[in-house]
Scaffold this active site. Structure first.
Site, PDB file in Angstrom:
ATOM      1  N   HIS A 185       0.824  -1.207   0.000  1.00  0.00           N
ATOM      2  CA  HIS A 185       0.000   0.000   0.000  1.00  0.00           C
ATOM      3  C   HIS A 185       0.856   1.254   0.000  1.00  0.00           C
ATOM      4  CE1 HIS A 185      -3.663  -2.333   1.508  1.00  0.00           C
ATOM      5  NE2 HIS A 185      -3.867  -1.955   0.275  1.00  0.00           N
ATOM      6  N   ARG A 328     -12.910 -10.551 -12.308  1.00  0.00           N
ATOM      7  CA  ARG A 328     -12.657 -11.936 -12.696  1.00  0.00           C
ATOM      8  C   ARG A 328     -12.920 -12.851 -11.519  1.00  0.00           C
ATOM      9  NH1 ARG A 328      -6.824 -13.478 -14.956  1.00  0.00           N
ATOM     10  NH2 ARG A 328      -6.222 -13.343 -12.770  1.00  0.00           N
ATOM     11  N   GLU A 427      -7.579 -17.620 -22.792  1.00  0.00           N
ATOM     12  CA  GLU A 427      -6.222 -17.884 -22.306  1.00  0.00           C
ATOM     13  C   GLU A 427      -5.726 -19.247 -22.768  1.00  0.00           C
ATOM     14  OE1 GLU A 427      -5.874 -16.062 -17.973  1.00  0.00           O
ATOM     15  OE2 GLU A 427      -7.761 -17.113 -18.214  1.00  0.00           O
ATOM     16  N   ASP A 451      -1.196 -16.114 -20.222  1.00  0.00           N
ATOM     17  CA  ASP A 451      -1.409 -17.565 -20.264  1.00  0.00           C
ATOM     18  C   ASP A 451      -1.487 -18.074 -21.704  1.00  0.00           C
ATOM     19  OD1 ASP A 451      -1.421 -18.728 -17.700  1.00  0.00           O
ATOM     20  OD2 ASP A 451      -3.260 -17.632 -17.229  1.00  0.00           O
ATOM     21  N   CYS A 498      -5.839  -8.152 -21.968  1.00  0.00           N
ATOM     22  CA  CYS A 498      -5.478  -7.704 -20.615  1.00  0.00           C
ATOM     23  C   CYS A 498      -4.168  -8.308 -20.143  1.00  0.00           C
ATOM     24  CB  CYS A 498      -6.596  -8.006 -19.625  1.00  0.00           C
ATOM     25  SG  CYS A 498      -6.908  -9.758 -19.424  1.00  0.00           S
TER      26      CYS A 498
HETATM   27  C1  PEP Z   1      -3.320 -13.524 -18.507  1.00  0.00           C
HETATM   28  O1  PEP Z   1      -3.203 -14.750 -18.427  1.00  0.00           O
HETATM   29  O2  PEP Z   1      -2.902 -12.851 -19.477  1.00  0.00           O
HETATM   30  C2  PEP Z   1      -3.955 -12.784 -17.415  1.00  0.00           C
HETATM   31  C3  PEP Z   1      -4.228 -11.499 -17.526  1.00  0.00           C
HETATM   32  O3  PEP Z   1      -4.209 -13.468 -16.264  1.00  0.00           O
HETATM   33  P1  PEP Z   1      -3.100 -13.744 -15.130  1.00  0.00           P
HETATM   34  O4  PEP Z   1      -1.844 -13.008 -15.509  1.00  0.00           O
HETATM   35  O5  PEP Z   1      -3.701 -13.292 -13.877  1.00  0.00           O
HETATM   36  O6  PEP Z   1      -2.957 -15.228 -15.240  1.00  0.00           O
HETATM   37 MG    MG Z   2      -4.224 -15.830 -16.868  1.00  0.00          MG
END
Ligand code: PEP
Ligand code: MG
Length: 566
Positions: A185, A328, A427, A451, A498
């Protein structure tokens, strides 16, 4: 590197009295009931002081700062802390202040032993709470860092969140700490103030003399103590360049992210707690593309109840106002474990019991989360995002649970957003290649390239030995990505990215060329990607993308893009 930018200033070394790094002295005879009473009173006073601060309009606290103080109040009033401290007063016959020190040290060690970055980052909150209670027990106020001179580089062993809030940022130009973590934080506060900061030094920076000149490079993570004239000049110029760039990026914040030929790209942020939303808004973010709920789960001692989750999601929904927040559902397994939900060892955890697979196996856990999310949706623009989908049955099964939860809530007269959307993460290659089929069940798509790269390249994202294979410019991976995006569009469904790829300025241009609708990046990266978007030309990026998809190797693609793009 904790917070970007360059500072050149004079050192002020902050030494904390009675902090947890000092020796713990014990065994002085004490009157048990006097000490337990003193402890209760100190807890009451410490919590009341913070509560007053939260409720004082003149304190002008941001909602992020308020929520950090509320976490502090929770730590201070923690029932387990009370039990531990009282047990120590009774069994070791020591004063309350010593008992608090030992109890907080033990709790910190427990957090540390989890090896969980989120919990480790919470240690400074915990110590802050302990310092505040001992401050009352010993009649001293420990949580202020009083800087008096302008252009100070603050040097400290560690800075707690409440201390971070006490700093006069008009006087401090840089911060260096021996202990710290990007996700703590205190770091979030320092970053949101735009103060260059560096942490985790092997050498003992506490031996720096007050008033010595110090350079802090919050971009590279370097510090230079007593630089020579030449180094000062080099960094002076670097600072000018950085500050000019930062000023320019700041000026773009309120501009919509539109390419030079008029294509709108939605720029959103990846976050893990509601405190980051304010930073996202400040940096021109249009919403939250990914709220990773597992980090909230990791910070608990047991599965959080529906009420507790509801509180967390409502906070995020309210902080974002009308802006969308894609939350999520629990994505544990792989490298993310919950201390209270041990997953038996697996040969290939990333190919095993993970994310939606756990949610559909343990429906009671999923249902609790969905009910909390639905209830919170009455307070803002929440979207549900399902992780690690690999076939259509998983979405159907998840949607059936969502429908049932909606029906139950309706029947009980509990309100929620009736038109809440459910999207999925792309993913897994099987999902990417049949995005058009999954579009029958998903309202929107968010491509998790972190992923998706590892699964399409068969290269573990955590294994440095195969790191060269883990490459977002691999031609096979790019074709898969392009297929998924164009299939989503054929079905008139919005699609974003993302994963970390979206925060790479060159890759972001390629994604724009592929027709991506949303880019979701770390809040600090929003101005950089906004700038890229404002200078990109969609039609040209599309042409370049067409050519890239015909190139045979990552290296050639990288070379080609270096020549063709900004
Ligand atoms: C991804 O897999 O790109 C993702 C955003 O999820 P995480 O990095 O939390 O697995
Ligand atoms: Mg992921």
């Amino acid at each position: 590197a904790i917070s970007q930018g360059i500072a050149i200033g004079r050192a002020f070394v902050f030494r904390k009295a009675g902090s947890y790094t000092g020796n713990i002295t014990g065994n002085c005879k004490t009157e048990i009931s006097v000490e337990t009473d003193k402890f209760s009173k100190a807890v009451e006073n410490a919590a009341a002081e913070l509560r007053t601060l939260v409720n004082t309009p003149e304190a002008n606290l941001t909602s992020e700062e308020k929520s950090i103080l509320e976490t502090q109040i929770e730590f201070i009033s923690d029932e387990q802390l009370r039990i531990d401290v009282e047990a120590k007063i009774i069994s070791c016959n020591i004063p309350a202040s010593e008992a608090v020190k030992i109890a907080i040290s033990e709790m910190s060690e427990m957090f540390l032993a989890t090896n969980d970055n989120y919990l480790i980052a919470r240690i400074s909150d915990l110590r802050d709470a302990g310092d505040r209670i001992t401050g009352y027990l010993l009649n001293r106020n420990t949580n202020r860092i009083n800087v008096t001179a302008e252009n100070t580089v603050l040097i400290a062993e560690e800075i707690t969140p409440v201390e971070a809030m006490s700093i006069d940022y008009r006087l401090v130009s840089g911060i260096v700490t021996m202990k710290g973590d990007k996700t703590s934080h205190a770091s979030i506060i320092i970053r949101s103030k735009g103060i260059p900061s560096v942490s985790r030094f092997e050498e003992n920076i506490m031996s720096v003399n007050n008033n010595e000149t110090v350079i802090v490079d919050g971009t590279s993570g370097d510090i230079i103590i007593s630089p020579d004239e030449e180094t000062l000049n080099i960094y002076g110029n670097k600072k000018k360049e950085y500050d000019a760039e930062a000023e320019y990026l700041k000026s773009l914040r309120s501009k919509p992210a539109i390419t030079t030929d008029g294509r709108k790209i939605h720029l959103l942020a990846n976050i893990s707690c509601s405190e980051e939303i304010e930073f996202m808004v400040k940096n021109g973010g249009e919403g939250v593309g990914l709220l990773r709920t597992e980090l909230f789960f990791m910070a608990q001692n047991e599965f959080p109840s529906e009420e507790k989750q509801y509180g967390f999601y409502v906070q995020a929904a309210i902080a974002a106002g009308k802006k969308p927040v894609s939350i999520r559902t629990l994505d544990i397994g792989g490298d993310k474990q919950l201390p209270y939900f041990p997953i038996p060892p697996e040969d290939n955890p990333f190919l095993g019991y993970r994310a939606i697979r756990i949610s559909l196996d343990r429906k009671e856990i999923f249902t609790t989360q969905i009910r909390a999310l639905l209830r919170a949706s009455a307070y803002g623009n929440i979207r549900i995002l399902l992780p690690m989908i690999s076939n259509i049955d998983e979405i159907r099964e998840a949607r059936a649970i969502i429908s049932k939860a909606r029906a139950d809530l309706s029947q009980s007269g509990i309100s929620f957003n009736n038109s809440i959307e459910t999207g999925i993460m792309i993913e897994v290659p099987s999902a990417a290649i049949m995005t058009d089929i999954l579009a029958n069940e998903a309202d929107f798509f968010s491509i998790g390239t972190n992923d998706l790269i590892q699964y399409s390249m068969a290269a573990d994202r955590m294994n440095s030995k195969v790191a060269p294979l883990y490459d977002h410019f691999n031609p096979g991976f790019l074709r898969l990505l392009e297929t998924s995006i164009s299939q989503a569009h054929k079905c008139n469904k919005p699609v974003g990215v993302c994963g970390e790829m979206a925060a790479d300025p060159v890759a972001a241009q390629l994604l724009i060329g592929m027709g991506i609708d949303e880019l979701s990046v770390a809040p600090a990266m929003l101005p950089v990607i906004k700038n890229i978007t404002l200078h990109a030309n969609y039609r040209r990026a599309k042409e370049i993308c067409g050519k890239v998809l015909q190139i045979d190797s990552s290296n050639c693609i990288r070379e080609f893009l270096k020549k063709e793009l900004i």
